[in-house]
Design a protein around this motif. Structure first.
Motif, PDB file in Angstrom:
ATOM      1  N   THR A 289      -7.198   1.432  -9.079  1.00 43.32           N
ATOM      2  CA  THR A 289      -6.832   2.151  -9.877  1.00 43.32           C
ATOM      3  C   THR A 289      -6.125   2.073 -11.217  1.00 43.32           C
ATOM      4  O   THR A 289      -5.287   0.797 -10.597  1.00 43.32           O
ATOM      5  CB  THR A 289      -6.200   3.902  -9.096  1.00 43.32           C
ATOM      6  OG1 THR A 289      -6.823   3.997  -8.124  1.00 43.32           O
ATOM      7  CG2 THR A 289      -5.300   4.376 -10.285  1.00 43.32           C
ATOM      8  N   VAL A 290      -7.144   2.662 -12.321  1.00 37.82           N
ATOM      9  CA  VAL A 290      -6.592   1.856 -13.596  1.00 37.82           C
ATOM     10  C   VAL A 290      -5.405   1.792 -13.947  1.00 37.82           C
ATOM     11  O   VAL A 290      -5.402   3.231 -14.170  1.00 37.82           O
ATOM     12  CB  VAL A 290      -7.900   0.761 -14.148  1.00 37.82           C
ATOM     13  CG1 VAL A 290      -6.879   0.790 -16.106  1.00 37.82           C
ATOM     14  CG2 VAL A 290      -8.774   0.350 -14.217  1.00 37.82           C
ATOM     15  N   VAL A 291      -4.331   1.892 -14.430  1.00 41.11           N
ATOM     16  CA  VAL A 291      -3.107   2.492 -14.598  1.00 41.11           C
ATOM     17  C   VAL A 291      -3.173   1.718 -16.239  1.00 41.11           C
ATOM     18  O   VAL A 291      -2.256   0.130 -15.796  1.00 41.11           O
ATOM     19  CB  VAL A 291      -1.770   2.731 -14.412  1.00 41.11           C
ATOM     20  CG1 VAL A 291      -0.470   3.302 -15.221  1.00 41.11           C
ATOM     21  CG2 VAL A 291      -2.348   3.619 -12.349  1.00 41.11           C
TER      22      VAL A 291
ATOM     23  N   ALA B 154       6.728   3.419 -16.944  1.00 41.97           N
ATOM     24  CA  ALA B 154       7.538   3.847 -15.568  1.00 41.97           C
ATOM     25  C   ALA B 154       8.645   3.008 -15.312  1.00 41.97           C
ATOM     26  O   ALA B 154       9.825   3.316 -15.164  1.00 41.97           O
ATOM     27  CB  ALA B 154       6.259   3.696 -14.627  1.00 41.97           C
ATOM     28  N   VAL B 155       8.660   2.054 -15.661  1.00 43.05           N
ATOM     29  CA  VAL B 155       9.942   1.602 -15.339  1.00 43.05           C
ATOM     30  C   VAL B 155      10.812   0.651 -16.321  1.00 43.05           C
ATOM     31  O   VAL B 155      11.936   1.041 -15.912  1.00 43.05           O
ATOM     32  CB  VAL B 155       9.103  -0.892 -15.945  1.00 43.05           C
ATOM     33  CG1 VAL B 155      10.386  -1.684 -15.468  1.00 43.05           C
ATOM     34  CG2 VAL B 155       7.946  -1.009 -14.336  1.00 43.05           C
TER      35      VAL B 155
END
Length: 100
Positions: free
Chosen positions: A83-85, A93-94
């Motif tokens: 799954t490419v994020v 997110a970090v």
């Protein structure tokens, strides 16, 4: 090729070359995780038009067809392995995780 049914077949000059099926091709396809039909078909020059070749082909084809029918009844679509994020989402997110 993982899980893909394969029928190995070859032709060559003499019957001595028939060992290529079991000593080269079968291990190669096993390494690639293919499902190899038990009966391989080798036809040397003298086999063309001779008695017995048709039977070997029909036997191997029957095994392949049975394997294909069995796999199609039980096979489900494989989930996506990747799954490419996008990087911006990963970075966000970090950043959110470190702010909490």
């Amino acid at each position: 090729l993982t899980g893909m049914p394969v029928l190995i077949a070859a032709t060559g000059g003499t019957a001595r070359h028939s060992l290529v099926l079991d000593h080269a091709l079968r291990p190669l396809f096993a390494h690639l995780k293919a499902v190899v039909v038990p009966t391989g078909v080798y036809a040397a020059s003298e086999d063309w038009g001779a008695e017995g070749l048709d039977g070997r082909i029909e036997r191997a084809a029957g095994e392949l067809a049975a394997l294909m029918r069995g796999l199609s009844a039980t096979r489900r679509p494989a989930p996506d392995a990747f799954t490419v994020v996008p990087f911006a989402e990963q970075l966000a997110a970090v950043t959110e995780g470190s702010a909490n």
